[in-house]
Write a protein that holds these residues in place. Structure first.
Motif, PDB file in Angstrom:
ATOM      1  N   SER A  39       0.858  -1.180   0.000  1.00 52.56           N
ATOM      2  CA  SER A  39       0.000   0.000   0.000  1.00 52.56           C
ATOM      3  C   SER A  39       0.906   1.246   0.000  1.00 52.56           C
ATOM      4  CB  SER A  39      -0.920  -0.073   1.215  1.00 52.56           C
ATOM      5  OG  SER A  39      -1.813   1.004   1.237  1.00 52.56           O
ATOM      6  N   ALA A  76       2.477   3.102   2.309  1.00 48.26           N
ATOM      7  CA  ALA A  76       3.726   3.073   3.081  1.00 48.26           C
ATOM      8  C   ALA A  76       4.720   2.093   2.461  1.00 48.26           C
ATOM      9  CB  ALA A  76       3.448   2.693   4.536  1.00 48.26           C
ATOM     10  N   GLU A  90       2.522  -8.566  -1.514  1.00 49.71           N
ATOM     11  CA  GLU A  90       1.210  -7.970  -1.238  1.00 49.71           C
ATOM     12  C   GLU A  90       0.149  -9.041  -1.403  1.00 49.71           C
ATOM     13  OE1 GLU A  90      -0.401  -5.122  -0.159  1.00 49.71           O
ATOM     14  OE2 GLU A  90      -2.171  -6.331  -0.617  1.00 49.71           O
ATOM     15  N   ARG A 127      -9.850  -1.957  -2.989  1.00 54.03           N
ATOM     16  CA  ARG A 127      -9.451  -3.362  -2.810  1.00 54.03           C
ATOM     17  C   ARG A 127      -9.714  -3.775  -1.371  1.00 54.03           C
ATOM     18  NH1 ARG A 127      -4.049  -3.728  -1.150  1.00 54.03           N
ATOM     19  NH2 ARG A 127      -2.973  -1.737  -1.028  1.00 54.03           N
ATOM     20  N   GLN A 180     -10.538   1.391   4.035  1.00 56.03           N
ATOM     21  CA  GLN A 180     -10.724   2.834   4.199  1.00 56.03           C
ATOM     22  C   GLN A 180     -10.601   3.591   2.882  1.00 56.03           C
ATOM     23  OE1 GLN A 180      -7.941   1.156   5.035  1.00 56.03           O
ATOM     24  NE2 GLN A 180      -6.117   2.434   5.151  1.00 56.03           N
ATOM     25  N   HIS A 217      -9.358  10.877   1.201  1.00 59.94           N
ATOM     26  CA  HIS A 217      -7.956  10.831   1.603  1.00 59.94           C
ATOM     27  C   HIS A 217      -7.265  12.074   1.050  1.00 59.94           C
ATOM     28  CE1 HIS A 217      -8.228   6.752   3.068  1.00 59.94           C
ATOM     29  NE2 HIS A 217      -6.935   6.722   3.317  1.00 59.94           N
ATOM     30  N   THR A 218      -6.841  12.959   1.931  1.00 61.56           N
ATOM     31  CA  THR A 218      -6.145  14.171   1.490  1.00 61.56           C
ATOM     32  C   THR A 218      -4.647  13.953   1.668  1.00 61.56           C
ATOM     33  OG1 THR A 218      -8.035  15.498   2.131  1.00 61.56           O
ATOM     34  CG2 THR A 218      -5.945  16.658   1.859  1.00 61.56           C
ATOM     35  N   ARG A 247      -8.251   7.985  -3.100  1.00 60.79           N
ATOM     36  CA  ARG A 247      -7.155   7.165  -2.567  1.00 60.79           C
ATOM     37  C   ARG A 247      -6.758   6.040  -3.545  1.00 60.79           C
ATOM     38  NH1 ARG A 247      -4.484   4.348   1.874  1.00 60.79           N
ATOM     39  NH2 ARG A 247      -3.656   2.738   0.545  1.00 60.79           N
ATOM     40  N   ALA A 276       2.287 -12.816   3.501  1.00 57.66           N
ATOM     41  CA  ALA A 276       3.475 -13.133   4.307  1.00 57.66           C
ATOM     42  C   ALA A 276       3.034 -13.812   5.597  1.00 57.66           C
ATOM     43  CB  ALA A 276       4.252 -11.858   4.602  1.00 57.66           C
ATOM     44  N   ASP A 324       1.132   2.710   8.910  1.00 53.43           N
ATOM     45  CA  ASP A 324       0.129   2.439   9.939  1.00 53.43           C
ATOM     46  C   ASP A 324       0.537   1.288  10.852  1.00 53.43           C
ATOM     47  OD1 ASP A 324      -1.293   4.363   8.607  1.00 53.43           O
ATOM     48  OD2 ASP A 324      -3.156   3.230   8.494  1.00 53.43           O
ATOM     49  N   MET A 330      -0.815   9.104   5.299  1.00 52.82           N
ATOM     50  CA  MET A 330       0.047   8.902   4.124  1.00 52.82           C
ATOM     51  C   MET A 330       1.294   9.794   4.203  1.00 52.82           C
ATOM     52  SD  MET A 330      -2.780   8.441   1.092  1.00 52.82           S
ATOM     53  CE  MET A 330      -3.410  10.110   1.182  1.00 52.82           C
TER      54      MET A 330
HETATM   55  C1  LIG Z   1     -11.293   6.552   7.261  1.00 52.76           C
HETATM   56  C2  LIG Z   1      -9.867   6.885   6.978  1.00 52.76           C
HETATM   57  C3  LIG Z   1      -9.542   8.052   6.332  1.00 52.76           C
HETATM   58  C4  LIG Z   1      -8.212   8.382   6.114  1.00 52.76           C
HETATM   59  N1  LIG Z   1      -7.906   9.583   5.530  1.00 52.76           N
HETATM   60  C5  LIG Z   1      -6.619   9.907   5.329  1.00 52.76           C
HETATM   61  C6  LIG Z   1      -6.277  11.156   4.736  1.00 52.76           C
HETATM   62  O1  LIG Z   1      -7.122  11.994   4.437  1.00 52.76           O
HETATM   63  N2  LIG Z   1      -4.955  11.418   4.514  1.00 52.76           N
HETATM   64  C7  LIG Z   1      -3.974  10.531   4.857  1.00 52.76           C
HETATM   65  O2  LIG Z   1      -2.803  10.807   4.628  1.00 52.76           O
HETATM   66  N3  LIG Z   1      -4.273   9.342   5.429  1.00 52.76           N
HETATM   67  C8  LIG Z   1      -5.561   9.011   5.686  1.00 52.76           C
HETATM   68  N4  LIG Z   1      -5.853   7.809   6.266  1.00 52.76           N
HETATM   69  C9  LIG Z   1      -4.751   6.898   6.637  1.00 52.76           C
HETATM   70  C10 LIG Z   1      -4.294   6.077   5.446  1.00 52.76           C
HETATM   71  O3  LIG Z   1      -5.336   5.267   4.967  1.00 52.76           O
HETATM   72  C11 LIG Z   1      -3.078   5.213   5.812  1.00 52.76           C
HETATM   73  O4  LIG Z   1      -2.204   5.916   6.629  1.00 52.76           O
HETATM   74  C12 LIG Z   1      -2.355   4.782   4.540  1.00 52.76           C
HETATM   75  O5  LIG Z   1      -3.159   3.859   3.857  1.00 52.76           O
HETATM   76  C13 LIG Z   1      -0.992   4.161   4.751  1.00 52.76           C
HETATM   77  O6  LIG Z   1      -1.181   2.951   5.330  1.00 52.76           O
HETATM   78  P1  LIG Z   1      -0.201   1.715   5.146  1.00 52.76           P
HETATM   79  O7  LIG Z   1       0.353   1.636   3.787  1.00 52.76           O
HETATM   80  O8  LIG Z   1       0.727   1.760   6.308  1.00 52.76           O
HETATM   81  O9  LIG Z   1      -1.226   0.525   5.426  1.00 52.76           O
HETATM   82  P2  LIG Z   1      -2.501   0.051   4.622  1.00 52.76           P
HETATM   83  O10 LIG Z   1      -2.949   1.076   3.657  1.00 52.76           O
HETATM   84  O11 LIG Z   1      -3.474  -0.418   5.633  1.00 52.76           O
HETATM   85  O12 LIG Z   1      -1.958  -1.167   3.781  1.00 52.76           O
HETATM   86  C14 LIG Z   1      -1.422  -2.338   4.351  1.00 52.76           C
HETATM   87  C15 LIG Z   1      -1.087  -3.262   3.186  1.00 52.76           C
HETATM   88  O13 LIG Z   1      -0.448  -4.422   3.685  1.00 52.76           O
HETATM   89  C16 LIG Z   1      -1.008  -5.552   3.032  1.00 52.76           C
HETATM   90  N5  LIG Z   1      -0.824  -6.695   3.936  1.00 52.76           N
HETATM   91  C17 LIG Z   1      -1.258  -6.810   5.218  1.00 52.76           C
HETATM   92  N6  LIG Z   1      -0.876  -7.985   5.734  1.00 52.76           N
HETATM   93  C18 LIG Z   1      -0.170  -8.618   4.761  1.00 52.76           C
HETATM   94  C19 LIG Z   1       0.500  -9.884   4.706  1.00 52.76           C
HETATM   95  N7  LIG Z   1       0.529 -10.716   5.757  1.00 52.76           N
HETATM   96  N8  LIG Z   1       1.128 -10.209   3.561  1.00 52.76           N
HETATM   97  C20 LIG Z   1       1.121  -9.367   2.475  1.00 52.76           C
HETATM   98  N9  LIG Z   1       0.497  -8.174   2.487  1.00 52.76           N
HETATM   99  C21 LIG Z   1      -0.141  -7.810   3.611  1.00 52.76           C
HETATM  100  C22 LIG Z   1      -2.456  -5.180   2.811  1.00 52.76           C
HETATM  101  O14 LIG Z   1      -3.064  -5.962   1.818  1.00 52.76           O
HETATM  102  C23 LIG Z   1      -2.315  -3.714   2.423  1.00 52.76           C
HETATM  103  O15 LIG Z   1      -2.085  -3.570   1.052  1.00 52.76           O
HETATM  104  C24 LIG Z   1      -7.176   7.493   6.522  1.00 52.76           C
HETATM  105  C25 LIG Z   1      -7.509   6.298   7.172  1.00 52.76           C
HETATM  106  C26 LIG Z   1      -8.828   6.015   7.431  1.00 52.76           C
HETATM  107  C27 LIG Z   1      -9.142   4.752   8.181  1.00 52.76           C
END
Ligand SMILES: Cc1cc2nc3c(=O)[nH]c(=O)nc-3n(C[C@H](O)[C@H](O)[C@H](O)COP(=O)(O)OP(=O)(O)OC[C@H]3O[C@@H](n4cnc5c(N)ncnc54)[C@H](O)[C@@H]3O)c2cc1C
Length: 465
Positions: A34, A36, A55, A66, A71, A76-77, A135, A159, A336, A349
């Motif tokens: 995702s 991060a 992934e 997906r 979320q 998502h800004t 997003r 994983a 996250d 993000m």
């Molecule tokens: C309602 C809501 C609104 C939001 N609005 C904003 C906003 O306006 N601006 C902003 O900057 N942020 C916003 N966020 C936060 C933002 O969604 C996250 O910070 C962002 O998605 C980064 O997250 P991430 O990549 O760490 O994790 P995630 O986006 O949660 O992705 C985790 C990834 O890991 C994968 N994964 C998990 N476990 C495994 C495994 N065992 N093996 C392989 N793959 C795996 C998943 O499939 C997924 O693709 C919002 C969040 C929410 C809940």
């Protein structure tokens, strides 16, 4: 807060990627593709011969939602701190996104409307730009560009655990649904999001489990998409945020946001705390928007292109990776998986991008990879603390007010100072600029404690009385 914290944060925001890649790692593995994970993979492509993202979701080529990112229907800004890093790592990204229908909002010129109880902030004339798009669109564009980097690839699989050699991570196990695989890796990044199982994996393997901190923050989002009027031009406001004091918003709205996004649509969100669930039906949704500000009425006037999707989150969370006695070397955690906040502050993000900046600085510093990445986690803590101070600070104030709790004197003073800055930002563009620098994650929140700023804010508020 010391000046060194502020300047270290400034450094993470303004740093540049290395001019040339100098691979010291062979295979780096990022778990989670995702935002991060993709940004971490981009950073690692400067330092590893091969970067493999694992992934579990099937990833649509175009911007579609997906399952593992539930979320992603919500607004998502991308704040300026995150946007600047995305452009620095992936030059040309912004223009490509604009060509495909995203919108760039010049906040400094007043094209981003931020209003407190209906009172818009003064234009700050600062270099603050917000890229507005959905997003899934944003993620698909970042993914396409990161995967186009030499040596970066993605495998589909879930994983399931790590292997170690001499106290360092040496491989990642994953399943593709039909067979088990092992990927040898000399550096691993956990980007598995809020539900990451890494803590359980490493504690089962005999390492220390990071403490999990939780803060109650029950939020209810409702987001819908509307057709954007063909008359909409670059001079209109493409990005609006309305913040309402408790009980002051229509239908229990605490926060509302409207972003002009790709495919000539408006993505509009209403948020309520606790039992408040604004916008259950489209009629309620439009009525609440009409009672907010004209831009929200305009944004919801067109035909509905996607009905309301709701999202509930009960708490903010952070995991503490500093100060652990036993932790594997060659392993870091981003996004996250480390901390997820009350999303109304829009920090997720951009935090992930700043974690990427920490990773870039750590790897450029030629670290001793036989030891845990404590320098990385110390740097990252700066970013997490800053975001947590904003998000948890706001939520704690709300919880205290609800419970009738009188906070300690120092906290009372901090909250009073913040109210002075917010109040003055309605009439004073310079105060608005300082406030937005922090809201947009361009500066550390401690900068708001500057006595000169506070003096200016108090004077502006006195002139208003
Ligand atoms: C309602 C809501 C609104 C939001 N609005 C904003 C906003 O306006 N601006 C902003 O900057 N942020 C916003 N966020 C936060 C933002 O969604 C996250 O910070 C962002 O998605 C980064 O997250 P991430 O990549 O760490 O994790 P995630 O986006 O949660 O992705 C985790 C990834 O890991 C994968 N994964 C998990 N476990 C495994 C495994 N065992 N093996 C392989 N793959 C795996 C998943 O499939 C997924 O693709 C919002 C969040 C929410 C809940």
């Amino acid at each position: 807060m010391s000046d060194s914290v502020i300047s270290a944060f400034d450094g993470l925001v303004a740093a540049a990627p290395p001019a040339a890649s100098t691979p010291k790692l062979d295979t780096a593995c990022v778990i989670g593709g995702s935002i991060a994970g993709l940004l971490a993979a981009r950073v690692l492509s400067d330092h590893a011969r091969r970067v493999v993202i694992i992934e579990r979701d099937e990833l649509p080529a175009t911007g579609q939602s997906r399952p593992s990112v539930p979320q992603d229907h919500q607004v998502h800004t991308l704040l300026p701190a995150g946007h600047r890093w995305v452009e620095r790592w992936l030059p040309g990204f912004t223009q490509e996104a604009l060509d495909m229908g995203a919108v760039l909002a010049d906040a400094g010129a007043g094209r981003v409307l931020t209003a407190f109880d209906g009172h818009p902030q003064a234009p700050s004339h600062a270099d603050h730009h917000l890229l507005t798009c959905s997003r899934p669109f944003l993620e698909a564009r970042i993914r396409a560009r990161v995967l186009a980097r030499p040596g970066v690839s993605l495998v589909r699989g879930r994983a399931t655990g790590l292997s170690y050699r001499d106290g360092a991570v040496s491989a990642v196990s994953y399943t593709d649904g039909t067979a088990e695989h092992t990927l040898a890796a000399d550096f691993v990044v956990d980007a598995m999001g809020r539900g990451s199982r890494l803590s359980e994996w490493i504690s089962q393997d005999g390492y220390d489990k990071p403490a999990l901190e939780r803060l109650e923050s029950p939020i209810n989002y409702a987001t819908a998409l509307f057709e954007r009027d063909v008359q909409f031009t670059d001079l209109d406001v493409p990005c609006a945020l309305a913040l309402c004091s408790p009980g002051a918003g229509p239908d229990g709205v605490s926060v509302a946001a409207a972003n002009a996004v790709e495919d000539k649509q408006w993505l509009v969100m209403l948020m309520g705390y606790g039992d408040d669930r604004p916008g259950r039906t489209i009629d309620d949704f439009r009525a609440a928007c009409a009672a907010l500000l004209p831009v929200f009425a305009q944004a919801t006037a067109g035909a509905v292109t996607r009905d309301i999707v709701t999202y509930h989150q009960a708490e903010s969370r952070r995991r503490h990776f500093t100060g652990l006695g036993r932790f594997p070397a060659r392993l870091v955690v981003v996004g996250d998986a480390v901390a997820s906040f009350n999303p109304v502050y829009g920090q997720g993000m951009s935090s992930a991008a700043l974690h990427g900046s920490c990773l870039s600085a750590y790897l450029a510093g030629d670290p001793d990879l036989t030891r845990p990445a404590t320098d990385f986690f110390a740097l990252q803590q700066l970013v997490v603390d800053a975001a947590w101070a904003v998000s948890a600070g706001g939520d704690s104030a709300r919880l205290d007010a609800l419970a009738g709790v009188e906070p300690p004197e120092d906290v009372r003073r901090q909250r009073w100072a913040l109210q002075q800055v917010i109040g003055a930002s309605i009439v004073d563009g310079s105060v608005a600029c300082s406030f937005n620098d922090v809201s947009y994650m361009l500066r550390h929140p401690a900068t708001l404690a500057d006595p000169a700023l506070l003096e200016r804010a108090v004077a502006a508020n006195q002139n208003l009385e």
